[in-house]
Design an enzyme around this catalytic site. Sequence first.
Site, short mmCIF file in Angstrom:
data_model
loop_
_atom_site.label_atom_id
_atom_site.label_comp_id
_atom_site.label_asym_id
_atom_site.label_seq_id
_atom_site.Cartn_x
_atom_site.Cartn_y
_atom_site.Cartn_z
CB ALA A 163 11.14 -0.51 48.42
CE LYS A 174 19.27 11.49 55.01
NZ LYS A 174 18.74 11.85 53.69
CE LYS A 224 19.12 1.43 52.36
NZ LYS A 224 18.14 0.33 52.14
#
Length: 582
Positions: free
Chosen positions: A392, A438, A450
Amino acid sequence: MPKLEPLSEAPEETERFWTRHLRREIQFLLDLGVLGGAFALAYLLRFDFSIPAQELRHGLTQWPFVVLVQFSALVIGGVYSFIWRYIGMAEVMTFVRAALYSAVPMLVMRFVLPDALKAWRIPISVTLMGTVLAFGGVLALRVLRRGVYERYERHHRSSERAETRANGKRHRVLFVGAGQAGLMAVREIVGQSRTDLEVIGFVDDDPRKKGSVIYGTKVLGSTDELEKLVADHKVDRAVITMAHAPREVLSGLLATFRRLGVSVQIMPALYEILEGRVNVSRFREVQIEDLLGRDAVKLDEREIRTFLTGSTVMVTGAGGSIGSELARQLARFSPGRLVLVERAEGALFEIDRELRALWPELEIRAVVTDITDDDSVRAMLALHSPQVILHAAAHKHVSLMEQNPVEAIRNNSLGSYRLGQLAGEAGVETFVMISTDKAVRPTSVMGASKRLAEILLQGLEGKYPTRFSTVRFGNVLGSSGSVIPIFREQIQHGGPVTVTDPEMVRYFMTIPEASQLVLQAAAMGSGGEIFLLDMGEPVRIVDLAREMIRLAGFEPDKDIEIVFTGRRPGEKLVEELNYRSE
């Protein structure tokens, strides 16, 4: 030297002990009386109240044996293990089982005993009638006892409520939703004597329920009749108990009650009650999370428990909003060891302390390190040997990453890739990375970093025995830096509330939902997948701002102004969850 006296129980404790045991002894005696009387009555009915002398002798011989068998069946069946005040349909089945336990051996004896023992052969009609009378009698005894108790309690509560009413104002409450949740709430309130709530009735849109009575409370009508019901019954408070009501329904109810001057609260979710966070009747204010507009995610807990129990699980970014919730969710599934990885010492300290207090039996290791430090990560993996890594840790603020593109690529892309490589080399079984919507056709550095991480991790699949998966979701309500805490802070300061563009829309989910989706993906993933949640319909940010202002008790554009600031670099008007090819 003063003489030490032996410790003894307080008088009131001793009194409660003897009272409790005395009540049980009295219950035993009453049951024995009912069992004995039922057998005698069965014999009288069998012979039309004129028992021949020989049959009378047989009956007297059989009497103590039958009572002993039936009493033993009550004990073996578990009748004495439940509390008589809460007897219901589930407990009735216990009496039925006990009746079968006693009747079967007596029926068998009737057919297998020889003539020499015919005095012990109980007539079939006596066995059947006696069983019904005996076990029906002991059940009726408890129902009668409960009825007397509840009548006394109602009288006692009525007296206390009259005293409460005389001492202060009571709120007249209308419950919206006559389902199981509403029943739980009403039962809890009715069971409390000193409360300032007076239940007026239910409102439910199911036409079959109108006019019916649920736990002594009437279903008065539908939500279309709210205006008339509020006026007729002088309602000043409403409690919404409908589970998973759509956003449109909740918003409509809030608007109606607001117009009628009725304060609105909502019943806490069942998981909050089960985890002991709140009582059934501890209603809370409606929150923006309640207006998500779709059913909450439901976990396949059996699959997750099988996957996680006993395993060493590592969470990176454990001090963040998603990482910390992941750790909380993981603790419920009894991992063998939970390794919390975070470079922000303060955030790691807080989640470590919280989990140790809530789960003292759980083995927890808190590691302060940076995932981009290869040597540190390699040593950490060698020391703890995790079977599962939930990754995370990431930079997620769009505007900040536009100003710091090198750091976004270094941490989000290369850091994730190297962590995945080192996890594969260390023999980690499952690696799940958290991504974002996104990353779909990115227009920002953060989104691009990402998306690059997703591609790099998919490239690792098959090179190592590790299963690499990605979980992609939209905005998380309440996470650090999200619009919810920002709007809430702006409202507390009296505004203005800033929205970038009136047409901007986003998908939303709660922090627990996001964390649960990660756990589900970890349990079910076979490697190489990108998982995403069905996020329902996207929400316009300006509508979200207006609803939050109303929930705070203000009127948007009147009490608190909404100001449009224009889109920042890298921001989209509409986010997407997946590519068309996916």
